[in-house]
Design an enzyme around this catalytic site. Structure first.
Site, PDB file in Angstrom:
ATOM      1  N   ASP A  67       0.874  -1.179   0.000  1.00  0.00           N
ATOM      2  CA  ASP A  67       0.000   0.000   0.000  1.00  0.00           C
ATOM      3  C   ASP A  67       0.911   1.228   0.000  1.00  0.00           C
ATOM      4  OD1 ASP A  67      -2.307   1.606   0.208  1.00  0.00           O
ATOM      5  OD2 ASP A  67      -2.107   1.696   2.389  1.00  0.00           O
TER       6      ASP A  67
ATOM      7  N   GLU B  69      -2.851  -1.957  -4.925  1.00  0.00           N
ATOM      8  CA  GLU B  69      -4.088  -1.312  -5.343  1.00  0.00           C
ATOM      9  C   GLU B  69      -3.825  -0.511  -6.605  1.00  0.00           C
ATOM     10  OE1 GLU B  69      -6.392   0.243  -1.882  1.00  0.00           O
ATOM     11  OE2 GLU B  69      -6.649   1.986  -3.194  1.00  0.00           O
TER      12      GLU B  69
ATOM     13  N   ASP C  92      -2.649   0.923   7.216  1.00  0.00           N
ATOM     14  CA  ASP C  92      -1.833   0.771   5.999  1.00  0.00           C
ATOM     15  C   ASP C  92      -1.360  -0.671   5.843  1.00  0.00           C
ATOM     16  OD1 ASP C  92      -2.041   3.492   5.354  1.00  0.00           O
ATOM     17  OD2 ASP C  92      -0.398   3.987   6.713  1.00  0.00           O
TER      18      ASP C  92
END
Lengths: 166, 166
Positions: free
Chosen positions: A8, A68, A140
């Site tokens: 992330d 992502e 996170d």
């Protein structure tokens, strides 16, 4: 048994989480956050971020990574900063010989919580339920594990498509 | 005598230009564009970009780098893509032990053409006038040399401020 890492990316903090996959069984191995120094030139901060990620990847030796997909509903200045950190994170994985898979945020949330509109807190809570056994220190790290979980769920179908649509 | 490199990062094409500075004399050494493959995963494209830049930096051994500061008047998707390439370019310089200086686009244009609002074509033309002796193949290479020129002009005052404001 193979290891997957979720990432992330962020300039100040990049979450990471490593899973072990054996057939349909998933086991969390470790997770955390690597933090770039808040001071110093951007180039030096990116170098520190890269070095820290390189250490994590060397320590846990994942063979596939999940991250992502680009979030574009932000302002350009934020997107540029995020992009710089994201580029460095993707590079660290690629240079470690790791295949990187990208997933839309909604798809990751759906894989973990059943709904694409879940909040960051809901994701964190569900990741803790789905991956008991290690403490998940913050959102996170939870988001990174969520990306790895999503990839674990989809990797067999991805393998079937390898070299095709992706 | 020291060597400076200017970089103009982009995901598809990153311009680069190397100058030699000896006192107040400037000599262009080489310039060009490194191109990432158009196909393949983002991570692999960034890896190719990093590898190509690493080769250029190894071949010419610049000790300082100049790069245009973040341009934020673009859309978030463009900024994110640019950011990823920019992060990789800054990292390549930092990991080669090169000090990276950032300059606002207006300041670079001003240093080269005398006006902060110069067009890309005006910059290219003036860089060719100011640095005769090597062919400048395109606008991206010219922008990279322009950043290096701007840094050459400002580096003595920057040196005086080293560790201070920057």
């Amino acid at each position: 048994m193979i290891r997957l890492v979720g990432l992330d990316p962020g300039l100040r903090r990049t979450g990471w989480g490593v899973l072990e996959v054996a057939g349909s069984r998933l086991r969390p191995v470790a997770c955390g956050v690597v933090a770039a120094p808040e001071r110093g030139s951007l180039a030096r901060r990116l170098e520190a971020l890269y070095g820290a990620l390189e250490e994590v990847l060397r320590a846990f030796e994942p063979v596939e990574a999940a991250v992502e997909e680009t979030v574009v509903n932000r302002n350009p200045a934020t997107s540029l900063k995020l992009g710089q950190a994201r580029g460095v994170a993707l590079l660290a994985a690629a240079r470690a010989g790791i295949e990187v898979h990208e997933y839309a945020a909604r798809r990751i949330k759906q894989a973990v919580t059943g709904t694409g509109g879940a909040s960051k807190e809901q994701v964190w809570r569900m990741v803790q339920v789905l991956l008991p056994g290690i403490p998940i220190p913050n959102g996170d790290a939870a988001d990174a594990l969520a990306a790895a979980l999503c990839h674990a769920h989809h990797r067999s179908s991805l393998a079937a498509f390898a070299g095709g649509r992706r």
